[in-house]
Structure formats: C-alpha cells, structure tokens
Design an enzyme around this catalytic site. Structure first.
Site, short mmCIF file in Angstrom:
data_model
loop_
_atom_site.label_atom_id
_atom_site.label_comp_id
_atom_site.label_asym_id
_atom_site.label_seq_id
_atom_site.Cartn_x
_atom_site.Cartn_y
_atom_site.Cartn_z
N ASN A 437 -7.12 -1.66 6.36
CA ASN A 437 -5.87 -0.95 6.13
C ASN A 437 -6.10 0.35 5.37
O ASN A 437 -6.02 1.43 5.95
CB ASN A 437 -4.88 -1.85 5.37
N ASP A 438 -6.44 0.24 4.10
CA ASP A 438 -6.55 1.46 3.30
C ASP A 438 -7.63 2.41 3.81
O ASP A 438 -7.50 3.63 3.68
CB ASP A 438 -6.86 1.08 1.84
#
Lengths: 511, 105
Positions: A437-438
């Site tokens: 995600n990040d």
C-alpha cells in the site's frame, strides 16, 4: 598463563571470523557459509571462555553447573523457536532474539553494579611493591573508576531500551500490540530520556567520588557509607529506561518498524561492546562495535529510503503529531473505486505481454508466496513476461519480500529493485499489487502535506492497468489513504492474497 | 584536560579498536545487495550475541552464596544463548532458501 594466551588467540580468531562472516554474508553465493563461519567463531569463543578464562588474580571460573544449565536451556529453546517459526514471522523472531541480547547486556550491568554495591563502591586492587629485597603485595582500595561506571550504566540503559523496544516491536509485528500514542508523547519521551541520563550521571558522580574513610587497618578500609541509595537509584534508572524503551517504540507505525528493529539491533551491538570495555574483552568489543556500526549505517540507509529523518523516528513523533493531519490530507480526493471480477482479472493477465507483481506485507500475512510463484509459472507458460517489483521497505523488514519469494523458489533475476522496476512500468500491461500500500502511494510524490511525502515509491500508475489485491479499503500501515485506488486505471480485487491467487490460478487454467 | 589526555594514552588500544571496527562495520554493510538485508540483519543480530561471553564471565565469577547474582547471571546466560543460537539458526534458515534457488539455476 598458557590458558590466557590461548584464550587471547581464540578471541582474535573469533573477531576475525565475525568480520569475515559479515563480509561473506553480503554476497549471495557465500552468505550461508559466512553465517556458519561467524557461528563457528562464536562457538569457539564461548567454549574458550568457559574453560580458559582467568580473572586478574588467575582464578578460574566456577558455577559450571549454572553455566552449562543456562547454555543448555537457551540452546534448546533458541533452536526450537528458530526452527519452528514461519518464514513470514521472521522479522518478529529477529526482534525477539535481539531483545534477549539487550536484556543479557542489561543483566550483566545489574550484577556488576550489585558487586560494587556490596563492597561499598570501592574497587580493590592488588599492587606489588618492593620492600627491601622482597616483592610484596598490598591490597589498595579506590573508588570505582569512572569509566567502569560509565560502561556499566551505558550497558544498562542501552541494553534495557533495546530489550523493551524489541519486545514492543515483536508484539506489534505479530499484532498483539496496537499503535498507541497520546498528545505530547515525544515531550514525555524526551523527559524520560533526560531523567534516565541525569540519574545515571548523578549516580556515576556520587559513586566515583566516594572517599574511603581512613582507617588504621590498611587492609580493612571502611568505605563511606552510601547506604542503599545508589542501588535504589540504579533500579530506578533501569525502570525509567524500560519506560523509555516502551514509549519510544509504542507510537511508531508499522511502516517504520524495519528502521526500528535495525536501530535496536545496533543498540544491542553497542550494549555488547560496553561489556567488552567492562571486562577488557576484545571479542565482545569487536563484535559489538561491528554490529553497532553496521546496524547504524543500515538504519540510516533505510531512513533515507523512506525519506524520514532518524531524529523523527527516535523521538517517535510520526504516529503522535502527524497522524490527524495525515488523515485529513488523505480524505480529500476520495472518489469511487471499482472492483474487478476474478475472471476479468484472469483474462487481463493472461493476454498481457508483461505483468509486474508488487508484493507487500499482505502477501506475507496470507503466506501467499507459493501461490504467487505458481501464478508466475502459469502466466509464463502462456508466454507472459512476469517480474516482481521489490520496494526496499516493502513488508516489515528490508529484504523481507526477497526472503519470502526465495522460499517459494522464485528466481533471483525476476526480482527487480525499485529503480529498474520504475523504468519498466511504462511498458507493463498489468501491475498486480499484492497487499502493498504505502510503497505505491502516489501521495509520496504529489502531496507535500502527506507524511510520506518524498519517499521513493514504485510508480505503478505508469502501467496500463493496475490490479490491487487488498483485504479491505482500510488504509495501510502508515495510516494514509491511497489515491491510487481511486484512479480510473486501477481496479480492486478484495480478499485474502492466498485465496485470491489460488482462485485466479483456477480461472486462468479454465480459460 | 590533562587527565583526558592521560586517559586517551592509557586506553589508546581500545580507542583504536573501536574506530577501526566502526569503519570495518560500515565497509562490510555498504556493499550488501538489498536482497540480503534481512539475512544480514539477522546475522548481525546473532553476532552481537557475543554479549554471552560477558554473561558467562559474570556467572562464573559470582560467589556461590550471592543468590541475586546467581539468578540474574543464570538468566543472562539463558537469554544470551537464545540470542546466539536462535540468531544463527534463523539466519541459516533464511539463507538455506537462497541456496536452494541457486542450485536450481
């Protein structure tokens, strides 16, 4: 004397094996041997110490039963724990073992300080002098030397912080402990740290300047009585260091965990080196400093990869002050996201020329590395070029993804590092993001208000299609929304990574 | 000021070791490909288990009637061994997988 000389030689060999071991560990071909070389040196040093060690007066060690008992229990438990742990839980395990080392260093300091407390904070030294023709020995007393006290306190504080921090990191990684922070936490942390340092400094000065009360009997100097005050303060320092260790890791989000573990790893190295100073033991000194230096550099490299300053990580302000604003910043551009069905995803991938897989922590949690490799083989058999794009801090440790994929026999040359991968995204048809995600959040490039702004990311949005597999729309570990999910070329494929991959494999086979 | 110089003169060997080791540590890590970061961190973790040597010394020196020292020392030996043995075994397990893959190539 012979024993001491042999032991010196053994320590020398052990120190060299540590250096060679670390060096070999840094090349894929020799890495495993390097680990064994270092382990051999360690074993040699341990056995040598047990049987050959002599203190300044030439006395052998005793309490062999206790020593072997401890080695036996530690050895069995350590081996079992290390053999049984799942590959995905590796980072936790490293953190746990690191904590053990820290605790060991702290305990050594406690015992050593306890000795001095018993003897009234005096160091008894034997000095030879010539009286007439004969050499005689005299027992002299002096206050405990300040450098001895310094190393004891450094070992205590660093070891304890490393222990407490590692335990929290361990708990966080296996999900037992949640992020926790309160307003002004970094000020609180600074206050605790200051208190630890001030208390240590005060105690060192008090103990190091204690005057032996002159007594007619030279051999029986009665020390100025400090009472139990220093010992109590010593334990207070220990307690506060423990609090600092806990509070320092507590608010740090999972995105920072690799940095924290690496940092704590180098802490323990320094704590071990303190033991080396204390006993004038070169193998502890070299081993400890080696790890301390290497770990610090690794920490800094990791901070750079994430565009965080080490100071921020240390004060633990990431989760504290920034989080609310991060939430606001991320919520603005929320739009709608679209889901993709398994069969659509299967078609899309089977008829692509090039597929890049971006693995993240979700892959590790779901133990999906084997399914992932199977998908890769299946797609390759259909003539699709498959590669993996590995972000340096994907997962919970640097190299975490490499280890996982290696377990599933994914070939080395399919793993692309960030720079290479970013060059290849424009020519990629489908990017499959598995629980990352990040590291693919475009906010790191576009949104200066985002806490991860400036972190290098995998620029997956350059590819033609992006399929994101996640368990839910929940933000990632850094707690930030990800614009990528709302972009038109992105489609979501919800579910556990392993199950989704298996279903996807089934669908592709049915095409 | 003079006492500082004295201290440096007396402890110069240790100071040399520390400084040289810092450089060695940095050199060694600097050339590691990111693939090996986790095993390397784990290997380094095992190496700082040398602290076990200190635990053995402290344990072996403890007077047999000093139960506080005995207990703490025993705990230190157990924890130190955990660090060493666990660290090396975990590292070996990680690297085993790299080796398998190499053999297949």
């Amino acid at each position: 004397m012979l024993e001491i000389n042999i032991l010196t030689l053994i320590y020398l060999i052990a120190s060299v094996t540590f250096i060679i071991g670390l060096k070999m560990l840094s090349h894929p071909a020799t890495a495993r041997k390097g680990n064994l070389v270092a382990a051999f040196g360690m074993g040699l040093a341990i056995v040598g110490t047990i049987f050959l060690y002599r203190d300044d007066d030439g006395n052998k060690l005793h309490n062999y039963g206790w020593i072997f008992g401890g080695l036996f229990i530690g050895g069995i438990v350590g081996t079992l724990a290390a053999k049984k742990v799942k590959m995905t839980a590796m980072p936790e395990m490293v953190s746990l073992f690191n904590g053990m080392g820290g605790a060991c260093a702290a305990l050594i300091s406690m015992i050593e300080f306890g000795h001095f407390a018993k003897m009234g904070y005096l160091d008894k030294i034997v000095q030879s002098y010539e009286a007439g023709e004969v050499v005689q020995d005299a027992v002299l007393t002096r206050p405990v030397p300040i450098e001895t006290l310094l190393t004891i306190f450094a070992g205590l504080v660093i070891g304890t912080v490393s222990f407490a921090g590692s335990m929290i990191a361990w708990g966080k990684l296996n999900g037992k402990i949640k992020d926790f922070s309160f307003k002004g936490q970094h000020i609180f942390n600074l206050v605790v740290l200051t208190a630890v340092l001030a208390l240590s400094a005060y105690l060192i000065v008090v103990v190091a300047t204690v005057e032996p009360r002159p007594d007619p009997n030279i051999d029986d100097v009665i020390p100025k009585d400090l009472g139990s005050m220093p010992l109590l303060l010593f334990y207070a320092t220990f307690g506060l260091a423990m609090v600092y260790g806990i509070m320092f890791v507590m608010p740090i989000g999972g995105a920072d965990m690799p940095v924290v573990i690496s940092l704590l790893n180098s802490f323990t190295g320094v704590a071990a080196a303190c033991g080396g100073f204390l006993y004038n033991n070169n193998v502890m000194l070299t081993g400890g400093i080696l790890v301390g230096a290497a770990g610090t550099l690794l920490t800094i490299l990791m901070c750079k990869a994430m565009n965080r300053s080490l100071k921020n990580v240390l004060i633990g302000s990431f989760g504290g002050g920034n989080k609310p604003s991060a939430g606001d910043g991320g919520n603005k551009p929320q739009g709608t996201y679209k889901e993709i069905t398994l069969s659509d995803a299967a078609v899309l991938m089977s008829y692509a020329h090039k597929v890049m897989i971006v693995p993240g922590y979700g892959l590790a949690v779901a133990q999906a590395q084997h399914a992932c490799h199977e998908l890769e083989k299946l797609l390759e058999s259909k003539g699709v070029e498959v590669k993996y794009a590995i972000h340096p801090v994907a997962g919970r440790m640097p190299g975490h993804m490499n280890v996982l994929l290696a377990e599933a026999d994914v070939s080395y040359d399919k793993l692309e590092e960030m720079e290479q991968a970013n060059e290849e995204f424009p020519t990629t048809d489908v990017v499959l993001i598995l629980g990352a995600n990040d590291v693919v959040n475009p906010a790191a490039k576009n949104d200066p208000s985002s806490p991860i702004y400036g972190m290098p990311i995998l620029e997956v949005e350059l590819a033609k299609n992006v399929i994101v597999n996640k368990r839910s729309m929940k933000p990632g570990y850094a707690g930030i929304e990800n614009d990528l999910f709302f972009q038109p070329k992105t489609s979501m494929l919800f579910g556990d990574a392993k199950k989704v991959l298996q279903d996807l494999i089934g669908e592709i086979k049915n095409l | 000021m003079e006492s500082v110089f004295n201290w440096i003169a007396i402890n110069q060997q240790i100071i040399y070791i520390v400084i040289l080791m810092v450089f060695v540590g940095i050199e060694v890590i600097g050339r590691v490909p990111s693939v090996l970061h986790t095993p390397l961190m784990s290997g380094a973790n095992a190496i700082h288990g040398v602290v076990i040597i200190g635990a053995i010394i402290v344990m072996g020196k403890a007077e047999s009637d000093n139960y506080v020292a005995l207990t703490l020392g025993f705990l230190a030996v157990v924890l130190g061994t955990l660090n060493v043995v666990g660290g090396f075994v975990v590292t070996d397990r990680m690297l085993e997988m790299f080796k398998n893959k190499k053999a297949q190539k």
